[in-house]
Scaffold this motif. Structure first.
Motif, mmCIF file in Angstrom:
data_model
loop_
_atom_site.group_PDB
_atom_site.id
_atom_site.type_symbol
_atom_site.label_atom_id
_atom_site.label_comp_id
_atom_site.label_asym_id
_atom_site.label_seq_id
_atom_site.Cartn_x
_atom_site.Cartn_y
_atom_site.Cartn_z
ATOM 1 N N ARG A 1 42.953 47.571 33.691
ATOM 2 C CA ARG A 1 44.544 47.314 33.363
ATOM 3 C C ARG A 1 45.534 48.126 33.923
ATOM 4 N NH1 ARG A 1 41.889 47.063 28.141
ATOM 5 N NH2 ARG A 1 42.787 48.995 27.659
ATOM 6 N N ASN A 2 45.311 49.533 33.879
ATOM 7 C CA ASN A 2 46.057 50.281 34.562
ATOM 8 C C ASN A 2 46.518 49.990 35.887
ATOM 9 O OD1 ASN A 2 46.362 51.795 32.176
ATOM 10 N ND2 ASN A 2 44.991 53.458 32.654
ATOM 11 N N MET A 3 45.106 49.768 36.621
ATOM 12 C CA MET A 3 45.543 49.603 37.995
ATOM 13 C C MET A 3 46.462 48.462 38.412
ATOM 14 S SD MET A 3 42.400 50.130 40.333
ATOM 15 C CE MET A 3 41.689 48.578 39.979
ATOM 16 N N LEU B 1 44.507 36.858 36.694
ATOM 17 C CA LEU B 1 43.527 37.641 37.475
ATOM 18 C C LEU B 1 43.123 38.790 36.874
ATOM 19 C CD1 LEU B 1 42.988 37.092 40.858
ATOM 20 C CD2 LEU B 1 44.403 39.412 41.048
ATOM 21 N N LEU B 2 43.662 39.360 36.318
ATOM 22 C CA LEU B 2 43.198 40.482 35.288
ATOM 23 C C LEU B 2 42.210 40.087 34.285
ATOM 24 C CD1 LEU B 2 43.165 43.427 34.844
ATOM 25 C CD2 LEU B 2 45.326 43.379 33.537
ATOM 26 N N SER B 3 42.496 38.781 33.424
ATOM 27 C CA SER B 3 41.806 38.479 32.839
ATOM 28 C C SER B 3 40.334 38.037 33.438
ATOM 29 C CB SER B 3 42.494 36.993 32.111
ATOM 30 O OG SER B 3 43.612 37.678 31.322
ATOM 31 N N LYS B 4 40.490 37.518 34.520
ATOM 32 C CA LYS B 4 39.093 36.977 35.046
ATOM 33 C C LYS B 4 38.523 38.137 35.370
ATOM 34 C CE LYS B 4 37.318 34.191 38.750
ATOM 35 N NZ LYS B 4 36.780 35.389 39.008
ATOM 36 N N LYS B 5 38.919 39.136 36.053
ATOM 37 C CA LYS B 5 38.308 40.347 36.426
ATOM 38 C C LYS B 5 37.658 40.921 35.349
ATOM 39 C CE LYS B 5 39.925 42.955 40.586
ATOM 40 N NZ LYS B 5 41.208 43.729 40.740
ATOM 41 N N SER B 6 38.429 41.099 34.100
ATOM 42 C CA SER B 6 37.760 41.539 32.853
ATOM 43 C C SER B 6 36.627 40.796 32.562
ATOM 44 C CB SER B 6 38.968 41.907 31.802
ATOM 45 O OG SER B 6 39.848 42.465 32.430
#
Lengths: 207, 207
Positions: A169-171, A188-193
């Motif tokens: 998240r920070n990134m 994108l962040l949700s997918k990555k997580s």
């Protein structure tokens, strides 16, 4: 009796102020919201508002604490209702992403101007992180009891799980100088997580 | 012939300047090092130094690129020599930690004053990240070929692996306003990164 009723009045007023501030911060962010606007929303004098909160930063802190507690309550409730520890971890990831988004809305402040607020918020965030870790630890222990997880160091694994997600998240927000991400970045962040939690769960299950 | 020899001289001089700068930055950091000091170390006039590098920031960039390339060469070499993809991932984590440490020494600058250097370095870091991801992708593919990894999305997994580790490292330096971590923090971060790679590898192996 009068004193008690007065104190209840105070509590009720504080609650209303926090709710009004939450709406303002949620739409305009911390920086673009003034104490005057919040007072006006409440048909309250600015002086009276300052009687309840010494400055905008402490009111912001109260709003963040309210949202943190709401997040933790919903999370605990979901986890209690679902006996599957794998699904609990996935629920945490998704719920945490929604909370992250609402927090970004609440904030919307540039990194440069956030020294004061960072120092006020520091304890709040440490306490919140510890509560998150405690909840994840409970889920991991449940997974061990059910013989679905194979974990030797529960504490370390819970901290690692929470921190790896926080790091992702920070990134995303560190890329820019402002606490804000758009829908595409959020997805994108949700997918990555979610990809991460899939691999992490498999890692915990592996024997 | 004379021109070629002159150009070789130039290359040799550039190399010596970068090496001298690397030593200075490594001990005193970017901020506390001056072009005058580097020139003095080389028995060179400041004017001549500026003939090779327009400013300290571009010299710093050349030093970082040198270290990045050295890191990538050592990593590729280690990976080629070791047929085990699991061990390759662990080698990457440990080597990347050492490189991170040397980079912090090179830098030692506060976040606030780093806008100019951040903009100069931006491309360098993007290119480096892509090279790292390409190497990890190759390792994951090797693991699939050897039927030791079970991965459906190789690209996404490689990016995720590199980013999760980056997220952990960033978190450690974000805690403060300076690019520096002490031995205890470094050891803790190494331990966390190693715990992470253990779980991640198990996650990739799980069927």
């Amino acid at each position: 009796m009068v004193a008690a009723s007065h104190s209840n009045d105070n509590q009720e007023k504080t609650k209303l102020i926090i709710e009004a501030a939450q709406k303002r911060f949620g739409v305009y962010g911390l920086m673009k919201t003034t104490m005057r606007e919040i007072a006006t929303d409440l048909n309250m004098s600015k002086g009276l508002l300052y009687y309840y909160f010494p400055d905008k930063e402490h009111l912001y802190k109260a709003v963040v604490e309210k949202e943190q507690n709401e997040f933790l309550e919903i999370l605990k409730d979901k986890i209690e209702k679902n006996p599957d520890p794998e699904e609990n971890l996935k629920e945490y990831v998704n719920l945490r992403m929604s909370y992250f988004k609402s927090l970004l809305n609440l904030n919307r402040l540039s990194f440069d101007s956030s020294e004061e607020i960072k120092s006020i918020m520091s304890d709040v965030w440490i306490e919140f992180r510890n509560k998150e870790i405690a909840i994840i630890k409970k889920v991991l222990k449940k997974g061990i009891d059910l013989e679905s997880f194979n974990i030797s160091k529960v504490d370390e694994s819970a901290i690692l799980f929470v921190d790896l997600l926080k790091g992702l998240r920070n990134m995303e927000i560190n890329k820019k100088r402002i606490f804000f991400i758009d829908e595409i970045e959020y997805d994108l962040l949700s997918k990555k997580s979610n990809d991460f939690v899939e691999i992490f769960i498999k890692g915990l299950k592996y024997r």
